[in-house]
Each structure stands twice: as C-alpha cells, then as structure tokens.
Write a protein that holds these residues in place. Structure first.
Motif, PDB file in Angstrom:
ATOM      1  N   GLY A  92      -1.901  -7.211  -0.511  1.00 50.16           N
ATOM      2  CA  GLY A  92      -2.478  -6.418   0.565  1.00 50.16           C
ATOM      3  C   GLY A  92      -1.564  -6.155   1.735  1.00 50.16           C
ATOM      4  O   GLY A  92      -1.768  -5.194   2.471  1.00 50.16           O
ATOM      5  N   SER A  95       0.239  -2.751   1.111  1.00 49.75           N
ATOM      6  CA  SER A  95      -0.543  -1.700   0.459  1.00 49.75           C
ATOM      7  C   SER A  95      -0.474  -0.371   1.198  1.00 49.75           C
ATOM      8  O   SER A  95      -0.382   0.691   0.573  1.00 49.75           O
ATOM      9  CB  SER A  95      -2.003  -2.140   0.330  1.00 49.75           C
ATOM     10  OG  SER A  95      -2.103  -3.320  -0.414  1.00 49.75           O
ATOM     11  N   ASN A 151      -4.800  -2.821  -4.335  1.00 52.93           N
ATOM     12  CA  ASN A 151      -4.940  -2.458  -2.921  1.00 52.93           C
ATOM     13  C   ASN A 151      -4.296  -1.120  -2.574  1.00 52.93           C
ATOM     14  O   ASN A 151      -4.883  -0.307  -1.847  1.00 52.93           O
ATOM     15  CB  ASN A 151      -4.351  -3.565  -2.048  1.00 52.93           C
ATOM     16  CG  ASN A 151      -5.184  -4.827  -2.066  1.00 52.93           C
ATOM     17  OD1 ASN A 151      -6.378  -4.801  -1.814  1.00 52.93           O
ATOM     18  ND2 ASN A 151      -4.560  -5.950  -2.383  1.00 52.93           N
ATOM     19  N   SER A 152      -3.077  -0.874  -3.064  1.00 52.99           N
ATOM     20  CA  SER A 152      -2.399   0.372  -2.705  1.00 52.99           C
ATOM     21  C   SER A 152      -3.119   1.579  -3.305  1.00 52.99           C
ATOM     22  O   SER A 152      -3.300   2.606  -2.636  1.00 52.99           O
ATOM     23  CB  SER A 152      -0.928   0.346  -3.146  1.00 52.99           C
ATOM     24  OG  SER A 152      -0.813   0.215  -4.545  1.00 52.99           O
ATOM     25  N   ARG A 155      -6.243   2.445  -1.379  1.00 51.20           N
ATOM     26  CA  ARG A 155      -5.971   3.168  -0.129  1.00 51.20           C
ATOM     27  C   ARG A 155      -5.604   4.624  -0.404  1.00 51.20           C
ATOM     28  O   ARG A 155      -5.936   5.520   0.367  1.00 51.20           O
ATOM     29  CB  ARG A 155      -4.844   2.488   0.645  1.00 51.20           C
ATOM     30  CG  ARG A 155      -5.247   1.180   1.293  1.00 51.20           C
ATOM     31  CD  ARG A 155      -4.075   0.538   1.998  1.00 51.20           C
ATOM     32  NE  ARG A 155      -4.456  -0.734   2.596  1.00 51.20           N
ATOM     33  CZ  ARG A 155      -4.821  -0.897   3.861  1.00 51.20           C
ATOM     34  NH1 ARG A 155      -4.848   0.153   4.669  1.00 51.20           N
ATOM     35  NH2 ARG A 155      -5.141  -2.084   4.327  1.00 51.20           N
ATOM     36  N   HIS A 197       0.466   1.796 -10.350  1.00 51.89           N
ATOM     37  CA  HIS A 197       0.145   0.722  -9.398  1.00 51.89           C
ATOM     38  C   HIS A 197      -0.188  -0.555 -10.162  1.00 51.89           C
ATOM     39  O   HIS A 197      -1.037  -1.329  -9.747  1.00 51.89           O
ATOM     40  CB  HIS A 197      -1.027   1.153  -8.515  1.00 51.89           C
ATOM     41  CG  HIS A 197      -0.755   2.401  -7.748  1.00 51.89           C
ATOM     42  ND1 HIS A 197      -0.197   2.404  -6.490  1.00 51.89           N
ATOM     43  CD2 HIS A 197      -0.925   3.711  -8.074  1.00 51.89           C
ATOM     44  CE1 HIS A 197      -0.059   3.648  -6.076  1.00 51.89           C
ATOM     45  NE2 HIS A 197      -0.480   4.460  -7.032  1.00 51.89           N
ATOM     46  N   TRP A 275       7.607  -0.464  -0.151  1.00 57.86           N
ATOM     47  CA  TRP A 275       6.908  -1.516   0.589  1.00 57.86           C
ATOM     48  C   TRP A 275       7.522  -1.775   1.969  1.00 57.86           C
ATOM     49  O   TRP A 275       6.902  -2.424   2.815  1.00 57.86           O
ATOM     50  CB  TRP A 275       6.976  -2.819  -0.206  1.00 57.86           C
ATOM     51  CG  TRP A 275       8.376  -3.381  -0.264  1.00 57.86           C
ATOM     52  CD1 TRP A 275       9.402  -2.964  -1.055  1.00 57.86           C
ATOM     53  CD2 TRP A 275       8.892  -4.445   0.524  1.00 57.86           C
ATOM     54  NE1 TRP A 275      10.533  -3.701  -0.821  1.00 57.86           N
ATOM     55  CE2 TRP A 275      10.246  -4.625   0.150  1.00 57.86           C
ATOM     56  CE3 TRP A 275       8.348  -5.275   1.509  1.00 57.86           C
ATOM     57  CZ2 TRP A 275      11.061  -5.592   0.722  1.00 57.86           C
ATOM     58  CZ3 TRP A 275       9.166  -6.246   2.086  1.00 57.86           C
ATOM     59  CH2 TRP A 275      10.504  -6.401   1.687  1.00 57.86           C
TER      60      TRP A 275
END
Length: 306
Positions: A92, A95, A151-152, A155, A197, A275
């Motif tokens: 997270g 993300s 998580n990514s 979003r 992902h 990231w």
C-alpha cells in the motif's frame, strides 16, 4: 546497525535522516557489496539488489530484512527463514505512485508522447507525416484489463472508468467492486489495454504471452518484468501485433544496452521507478522505522512475510 542498500538521491538521504534521526542509518550504494558491514548489520533496508543466501549466512546479527516496497522476489526467503531472519514488506505504501505511473504509460503509448516530443524538440513537430496521427488514441471507449487487483490496481480502476474506459480485472478471487471479473486468459485475449499488477511467483513467471493479446492492444507493465515472455513481446511489437507497450520493468535489470526493446519506436520505457516518488519514500521509511522499533521491543512486526 541499520543499513540502507540503495543509491539514494539527496532528498532520499534527507528523508532517511528526518525519519530515523541523523546518522542512525548507514548508507551503502547498491553498486557495492555488503561484505564490509555484514558482521554488524541487524536491519537491512532492501530496495532491489538481491538478498542472497550467502549474504544472509554471512550476517550473524541480521534480524530483519525490511523491503521498502511490496515485491519480495529479490529476497531469499527460505534462507531467511532458516537463519531466523524476519522479512517484512509494506503493501500500500507505493500504490498511488504505481497507479499514476501505469496511467502515464498508457497515455504516453496511446498519444505517442515520446515520438512527438522528439520531433517537436528537433523543430519537426509540424512536419510529421499526417498518417502518424492515425496511430494515436484515447483511453475512453477502450476495454482496460487489470491483471491483478491489489492496491495499485484498485486506485487505478476508478480513474480509468472516469475517463470512459470499460474496466475489467483478473484476480485470485472476485471482489465486491463495480468491474467485471474475468479469467486472466480472457483479459489477455480481449482487452485493448492490459496493465499488469501481479506479484511474481513461480506460477506467474512468464504468464503473459504478448502474442496471445488482442491485435492492436497495448501492454503496460509496472509490476515485474519476468511476468512477460520478453522475446515474444519484442516479436509482437516488431510485427505490429501490439500497438505498443509501456514498460517500467524488465526481465533483466539494469537493462542490457543491446536489449531489442530499447530500439523499438512503439515502446515507452522507464528504469523501474514507478514506485519511486518522495511521497512514497517517506511512507516507506515511516513503516520501516516502526518495524525497527517493534523489533527492539519484541512486538509483532508489521506485514511479516517470512
């Protein structure tokens, strides 16, 4: 001794000192081996340089390998378990940055940003063959498949939907979300854009065959390079089977200068930095500091994976 094995920017160094205190963390450049400090390391702050079984065996005081990020495929987990070394990650924390990078790669491929940027800088922006504009496109109206729904991806999905895309996803189990759940094979075969992902495991290694993707599709990879059959990706891009690709990760890193992906005009590339934002680094360092505190007090560690 807490050691950060990375090539930190000045801002990253300042953030480390701000979060941990000046001089608390020892910096070792990622290009250097850790042999000189192995005897003294108790906590290793790990980014990407592989943590191997021989290194773990050579570090008798090592108690925690703290991944600054999510993927732990670069850590010898079995060796860590055998030596009683805890391994933790921090799901997270990156993300937001990864979701934004995936979106930026999609847009850059569809709008051919690199091509038109280079021509404009060369004073040729208004002289390109008009046919070049036939190969640009929009996210709206396209079917975007998210391979993995961590998580990514979670979003990214509502942003894509807000832009007018039809969003579908593949995951181990369906989620209570307003997007269609598809098998991975269908995502690969039918989506106009496939964004990866997924974690890298023995089951997912090489799971993405670009030649099995829909003709004219776009592949975006901000996860791990080994998820994709890279030789077949080159073939799919050269032949025009794929419209293009946006890649932040590769099967071998750093990328070899003769990697054919570097010469392809329909690819947008980045050096595994999806990231890497100052905001992400601060979030990562705060989790790492908390786990160092917990290690010292004997409390349960956050996000322990081994």
């Amino acid at each position: 001794m807490i050691v950060l094995h990375a090539r930190p920017s000045p801002g990253f160094r300042a953030a480390v000192d701000a979060v941990f205190g000046a001089g608390v963390v020892v910096h070792v450049d990622e290009a250097e081996a850790l042999d000189g400090v192995a005897d003294a390391i108790t906590v290793l702050l790990h980014v990407l340089t592989p943590v191997t079984p021989p290194f773990i065996a050579s570090a008798p005081k090592l108690r925690l390998i703290q991944k600054l990020g999510v993927g732990v495929n670069t850590i010898a987990l079995d060796a860590a378990r055998e030596q009683g070394v805890a391994v933790c990650n921090m799901p997270g924390t990156n993300s937001q940055a990864v979701a934004e990078m995936a979106l930026s790669l999609m847009l850059a491929v569809l709008r051919r940003t690199c091509f038109f940027d280079a021509r404009t800088r060369a004073g040729e922006g208004w002289t390109a063959d008009p046919a070049e504009l036939d190969s640009v496109g929009e996210i709206a109206g396209r079917k975007v498949g998210l391979a993995g729904f961590g998580n990514s991806a979670q979003r990214l999905a509502p942003v894509l939907a807000a832009l007018g895309a039809e969003v579908v996803y593949a995951a181990r189990t369906p989620r209570d979300v307003p997007y269609a759940f598809w098998p991975l094979e269908r995502v690969i075969a039918e989506c106009d854009i496939v964004s990866l992902h997924m974690p890298l495991t023995e089951e997912t290694r090489g799971a993405i065959d670009p030649l099995a993707m829909k003709a004219g599709a776009v592949l975006v990879n901000t996860a791990r390079g080994e998820l994709v059959d890279e030789a077949r990706l080159v073939e799919a891009l050269r032949s025009g089977h794929l419209r293009g690709a946006g890649l932040d990760v590769f099967a071998q890193e750093p990328v070899a200068p003769d990697n054919p992906l570097l010469a392809l005009p329909n690819v947008v590339l980045a050096p595994h930095i999806a990231w890497l934002t100052p905001e992400t680094l601060v979030r990562c360092l705060e989790v790492a500091r908390e786990n160092c505190r917990r290690l010292a007090t004997g409390e349960a560690l956050l996000h322990k994976v081994a």
